[in-house]
Motif scaffolding. Structure first.
Motif, PDB file in Angstrom:
ATOM      1  N   PRO A   1       0.813  -1.226   0.000  1.00 15.03           N
ATOM      2  CA  PRO A   1       0.000   0.000   0.000  1.00 15.03           C
ATOM      3  C   PRO A   1       0.845   1.274   0.000  1.00 15.03           C
ATOM      4  O   PRO A   1       1.768   1.421   0.796  1.00 15.03           O
ATOM      5  CB  PRO A   1      -0.817  -0.125   1.291  1.00 15.03           C
ATOM      6  CG  PRO A   1      -0.908  -1.586   1.535  1.00 15.03           C
ATOM      7  CD  PRO A   1       0.388  -2.161   1.063  1.00 15.03           C
ATOM      8  N   GLY A   2       0.532   2.177  -0.913  1.00 20.97           N
ATOM      9  CA  GLY A   2       1.222   3.455  -0.989  1.00 20.97           C
ATOM     10  C   GLY A   2       2.534   3.416  -1.730  1.00 20.97           C
ATOM     11  O   GLY A   2       3.197   4.447  -1.854  1.00 20.97           O
ATOM     12  N   GLU A   3       2.952   2.241  -2.238  1.00 22.31           N
ATOM     13  CA  GLU A   3       4.220   2.132  -2.947  1.00 22.31           C
ATOM     14  C   GLU A   3       3.975   1.770  -4.409  1.00 22.31           C
ATOM     15  O   GLU A   3       2.890   1.320  -4.778  1.00 22.31           O
ATOM     16  CB  GLU A   3       5.127   1.100  -2.264  1.00 22.31           C
ATOM     17  CG  GLU A   3       5.489   1.505  -0.840  1.00 22.31           C
ATOM     18  CD  GLU A   3       6.460   0.557  -0.172  1.00 22.31           C
ATOM     19  OE1 GLU A   3       6.934   0.886   0.929  1.00 22.31           O
ATOM     20  OE2 GLU A   3       6.760  -0.520  -0.737  1.00 22.31           O
ATOM     21  N   ALA A   4       4.999   1.977  -5.251  1.00 21.72           N
ATOM     22  CA  ALA A   4       4.857   1.744  -6.692  1.00 21.72           C
ATOM     23  C   ALA A   4       6.055   0.956  -7.213  1.00 21.72           C
ATOM     24  O   ALA A   4       6.945   1.514  -7.870  1.00 21.72           O
ATOM     25  CB  ALA A   4       4.719   3.068  -7.438  1.00 21.72           C
ATOM     26  N   PRO A   5       6.124  -0.325  -6.918  1.00 18.41           N
ATOM     27  CA  PRO A   5       7.248  -1.136  -7.403  1.00 18.41           C
ATOM     28  C   PRO A   5       7.164  -1.387  -8.906  1.00 18.41           C
ATOM     29  O   PRO A   5       6.094  -1.278  -9.503  1.00 18.41           O
ATOM     30  CB  PRO A   5       7.097  -2.443  -6.617  1.00 18.41           C
ATOM     31  CG  PRO A   5       5.631  -2.532  -6.339  1.00 18.41           C
ATOM     32  CD  PRO A   5       5.164  -1.120  -6.132  1.00 18.41           C
ATOM     33  N   TRP A   6       8.300  -1.720  -9.497  1.00 19.77           N
ATOM     34  CA  TRP A   6       8.391  -2.060 -10.916  1.00 19.77           C
ATOM     35  C   TRP A   6       8.817  -3.518 -11.036  1.00 19.77           C
ATOM     36  O   TRP A   6       9.621  -4.005 -10.241  1.00 19.77           O
ATOM     37  CB  TRP A   6       9.453  -1.207 -11.614  1.00 19.77           C
ATOM     38  CG  TRP A   6       9.029   0.195 -11.911  1.00 19.77           C
ATOM     39  CD1 TRP A   6       8.804   1.188 -11.012  1.00 19.77           C
ATOM     40  CD2 TRP A   6       8.811   0.778 -13.192  1.00 19.77           C
ATOM     41  NE1 TRP A   6       8.443   2.344 -11.642  1.00 19.77           N
ATOM     42  CE2 TRP A   6       8.451   2.122 -12.988  1.00 19.77           C
ATOM     43  CE3 TRP A   6       8.892   0.296 -14.488  1.00 19.77           C
ATOM     44  CZ2 TRP A   6       8.161   2.985 -14.036  1.00 19.77           C
ATOM     45  CZ3 TRP A   6       8.616   1.146 -15.537  1.00 19.77           C
ATOM     46  CH2 TRP A   6       8.250   2.479 -15.310  1.00 19.77           C
ATOM     47  N   ILE A   7       8.285  -4.211 -12.050  1.00 21.95           N
ATOM     48  CA  ILE A   7       8.778  -5.534 -12.422  1.00 21.95           C
ATOM     49  C   ILE A   7       9.468  -5.385 -13.773  1.00 21.95           C
ATOM     50  O   ILE A   7       8.870  -4.890 -14.723  1.00 21.95           O
ATOM     51  CB  ILE A   7       7.643  -6.573 -12.509  1.00 21.95           C
ATOM     52  CG1 ILE A   7       6.990  -6.751 -11.136  1.00 21.95           C
ATOM     53  CG2 ILE A   7       8.165  -7.904 -13.015  1.00 21.95           C
ATOM     54  CD1 ILE A   7       5.829  -7.736 -11.136  1.00 21.95           C
TER      55      ILE A   7
END
Length: 379
Positions: free
Chosen positions: A190-196
């Protein structure tokens, strides 16, 4: 029949039978409607509001996205459709994700959260060897988290989740998720924006030096990857090499060393551009183009659909362009170096459309028509 088999196998077909691409093409193709009795372009323009039509279709796509994923924050969808800049729609407030943020913060281990098993992955401080999948001791890779979930021996309907913390999660090889993993979700903390990313991270201490193969005034830099894990990963794939290079922060593509120098993602280029000579090579600067090696013509399969009794069992003769009343594919030869094994419409000796004349010549001569080098004209 043979033609049905090839149509199913072909990577690209001229008919565009796939429903989704045709729908997207329809949605984004400018529609022209001339009201009855209107004469001349000025009368038509005053009677038909193309902006209203375009914005209406953008709003329709936003509503469809909201209906398909009701629990998702669609401010990103709103921005990508440019509803504020093009249509003047007020930007919606960021919607909270439907999540268990409090439960995540309180949970120490990847144990049961109600009916769900949750495992955390953090690329910055995770450890596949010493971690246990908990919030305080996350794994470093998605693969390790998946291995943990599979090892728990869940019942068939026992839900599980892999929660990704901020950062870039690199996948050096394909992660296969099958029916035996259901029900499984992979989502952001929640509240984070990880990348794959399917990329390969370069060593942080990699030594970059100005290239000695170019003039000192050039801005070309080089680094030696030999002996690193990155080099081994880049050379072990189905297509060895480095197709592109990105920075992580800010996340953007770097420009491959080229002449003339320029950022292809930012500069204006093309036949009609006023700045084309700044990023393209003027014809008078080239003494000779270097052609790629000849690899031989492909094998062709062609059916004239306008001819009654053709192998498809149907007659198609409704296109004003005769090329679209036929089906043709090619495979092997020079085309295989670009489109891989199997049938491709662009390998055919009857392809049509943008740049098709280049592809047709490649199919006929067995040599790609895009040069791989040049001899500079010094006169």
């Amino acid at each position: 029949s043979e033609i049905d088999r090839r149509i199913r196998k072909s990577r690209l077909t001229r008919t565009g039978l796939s429903g989704v691409p045709m729908l997207l093409s329809l949605l984004w193709t400018p529609l022209v409607a001339r009201p009855v009795g209107a004469v001349g372009s000025e009368a038509w323009a005053s009677a038909f509001n193309t902006t209203e039509l375009d914005c209406g279709m953008r709003r329709l796509m936003l509503r469809q996205a909201q209906a398909l994923q009701p629990g998702r924050d669609h401010t990103i969808t709103f921005d990508s459709l440019q509803l504020e800049t093009l249509c003047g729609d007020p930007r919606p407030k960021k919607q909270p994700q439907q999540s268990r943020a409090k439960a995540y913060e309180e949970e120490e281990l990847g144990e049961e959260l109600g009916e769900e098993l949750v495992v955390y992955v953090c690329p910055a401080r995770g450890d596949d060897g010493e971690g246990n999948g908990g919030l305080a001791r996350p794994f470093r890779t998605i693969r390790a988290a998946l291995r943990k979930i599979r090892g728990e021996g869940r019942g068939r309907n026992k839900p599980a989740a892999i929660v990704l913390r901020n950062g870039t999660h690199f996948l050096n090889e394909t992660v296969e998720i099958t029916r035996r993993d259901e029900p499984l979700s992979i989502r952001a903390y929640p509240g984070e924006a990880p990348w794959i990313s399917g990329g390969v991270p370069l060593p942080a201490d990699l030594a970059w030096r100005r290239s000695g193969e170019h003039p000192r005034s050039s801005d070309v830099w080089a680094a030696d990857l030999r002996g690193t894990e990155a080099f081994a990963a880049l050379m072990s794939g189905p297509r060895p090499g480095m197709p592109g290079l990105f920075t992580l922060e800010p996340h953007r593509r770097l420009t491959r060393a080229r002449y003339p120098n320029g950022d292809a993602e930012l500069v204006q280029w093309g036949y009609a551009s006023l700045h084309r000579d700044a990023v393209s090579i003027p014809g008078e600067a080239v003494e000779e183009w270097t052609k790629p090696d000849a690899l031989g013509p492909p094998e062709f399969f062609y059916v004239d659909l306008a001819r009654p009794g053709n192998p498809s069992g149907r007659v198609k003769n409704d296109s004003q362009q005769s090329a679209y009343n036929a089906f043709g594919v090619g495979s092997g030869g020079a085309c295989a170096s670009v489109w891989g094994d199997g049938d491709s419409y662009w390998c055919a000796n009857s392809s049509s459309g943008g740049w098709a004349e280049v592809d047709s010549e490649c199919a006929a001569s067995g040599r790609l028509q895009i040069p791989v080098g040049m001899r500079y004209n010094r006169s």
